[in-house]
Design an enzyme around this catalytic site. Sequence first.
Site, short mmCIF file in Angstrom:
data_model
loop_
_atom_site.label_atom_id
_atom_site.label_comp_id
_atom_site.label_asym_id
_atom_site.label_seq_id
_atom_site.Cartn_x
_atom_site.Cartn_y
_atom_site.Cartn_z
N ASP A 59 0.78 -1.68 0.17
CA ASP A 59 0.26 -0.40 -0.11
C ASP A 59 0.54 0.90 -0.17
OD1 ASP A 59 -1.82 1.83 0.46
OD2 ASP A 59 -3.91 -0.22 1.23
N HIS A 77 -3.42 5.83 3.23
CA HIS A 77 -4.90 5.27 2.42
C HIS A 77 -4.31 3.40 3.81
CE1 HIS A 77 -6.08 1.93 0.05
NE2 HIS A 77 -6.71 2.74 -0.64
N SER A 133 -11.55 -0.64 -0.53
CA SER A 133 -9.64 -0.96 -0.06
C SER A 133 -9.93 -1.14 0.73
CB SER A 133 -9.24 0.32 -0.86
OG SER A 133 -8.90 0.41 -1.54
#
Length: 569
Positions: A147, A212, A401
């Site tokens: 990520d 994220h 996600s």
Amino acid sequence: MAHLRDAVLILVLLLALPAGARAAPLPAEFAAGLVIRFQGAPSALSALAGQNVDALRPMSGGAYVLPFDSPLPLEEARALAAQLQASGEVAAVEIDRRFTIDRLPSDAAYGQMWNLAASSAVNYGIDAPAAWDITTGDPNLVIAVIDTGVLKLHPDLAGRLLDGYDFVSDPFIANDGGGRDSDASDPGDWVSFGDIAAHPECGPFPHDSSWHGSHVSGTIAAASDNGIGIAGVNWASKVLPLRALGKCGGSLSDVIDALRWAAGLSVPGVPPNPTPARVINMSLGAPSDGGTCSPMLQAAVNDVLAAGAVVVVSAGNSRQDAALYEPANCNGVITVGASEMGGNNASYSNTGQTVEISAPGGDAARFYPGQPANLILSTVSSSRTAPQPDSWTYAAMQGTSMAAPHVTGIVSLMFSANPALGGALAVRILQDTATPFAPTAPCAAAGTCGQAGIAHAGRAVARAAGLAALLFPNDYAPAYAGPPAAPHVLTVLTAPSGDPAQTRVTIGGQPAVILSAQALPGRDALRIQPPAQPAAGYYAITVTLGGRNITFGRAVFYGQTVYLPGVRR
Ligand SMILES: [Ca+2]
Ligand SMILES: [Ca+2]
């Protein structure tokens, strides 16, 4: 009476199993025994069975406990209870249910985490508490998160992270002053107007840092039961943070290198991974050239699967067929679509037959009065650019996600509960135990929900934990194969294989011929022709499921004398 005799014979067999067979915690889907009240004296069962009712243990209320020495699948126990009830010999018979502590974490924001709560008609959560009653994670298991990197100083990720690695080659994307290095910290991925002017592919709009990778990592494995913030699906296994994304995304080549390295495979110029991951999360994607998974990416996935890891990926947020996006369309990955609190698919989620399973991703477009926000809460920074001290906070996000890390967490708990479980079996268990979408879900009507429903942690982990109990014959109850030179046909019950035709059986090192294979709920039944053996005696049986061998010694007896496995001596 024939049915009753069958039932009693099953009881006799179970009584012969030693107590050591039930050392593992008993998952909720298996029964530990029966509680029986007899019409008259308990010797009635003894007369029917001919033996072995000394294992009955008197309890209060004039009832008796008949423990199984090996857990029995709930449906089999129910069938047995029904047969006993029908015999007329017993006044009442029930499953000896397992009661557990109702383990809930102390984390302050846990009440907002509908996504981890028990599934109900108004809240399609994954029921993590039911899984936590079985395991909160194996501390030695590693989960890689490919990520944007991670906020290593976030207090709700403290103690949950390995060092990881930064695979971002392009210094602009990396945004940390250089290319690849050993620091997987997330320096932020904000995009300014200046960035867009210099890099048009970053446009058209500037945005703040996403954090994220930290959000994804928190869903999988936030520090849990620590009184602050959120709980993760897995409380004990470690996250290996791998940076492959940064400003304006990341490259296929960096993703591929990170993927191979995650599983312990070598990458030129990068030191070996000292802690290979068993589960790898990729909440990322790109439209596929020509609508198929990149051959290079597929090759990396194949290598990683061969190394024994499982790859969980997001389906994508484009309201399209996930088959058009990679890695969602790669073979062998677990592609996760997003569901929302009400049991529909999320309005943004990619869908279709390449979606193996769905999990909570939230949906801001759907609001349920009196319920928490229809979003996924997890760990981030409040900083709009680079991380700052004391900027640690939590944010509610939505997306596939956010859905994929729920499945990653569940699979990590399944492997924690049963280290011998293979990836193919894990997928089948996830699908078999999923919660169906709400009957009114648009995807149900359109046939676009994917292959299965919404992942259910409690049922999946229970099924995974119980697999060992499904293997028969085993060390404790040898199967009788008959004469060494001309053995009888045997039935072997195994854990579910995903594809029973791929299962192999050897006895004493010689292959058995599989005459037929049948997939049953929770197991496969194989009718096999055992190989001839040179002499009477006990032989080991090896079942190869999903590429893994499971061997039971002294499991098959060859000889001229009929062996009665169930008689307690
Ligand atoms: Ca770097
Ligand atoms: Ca926490």
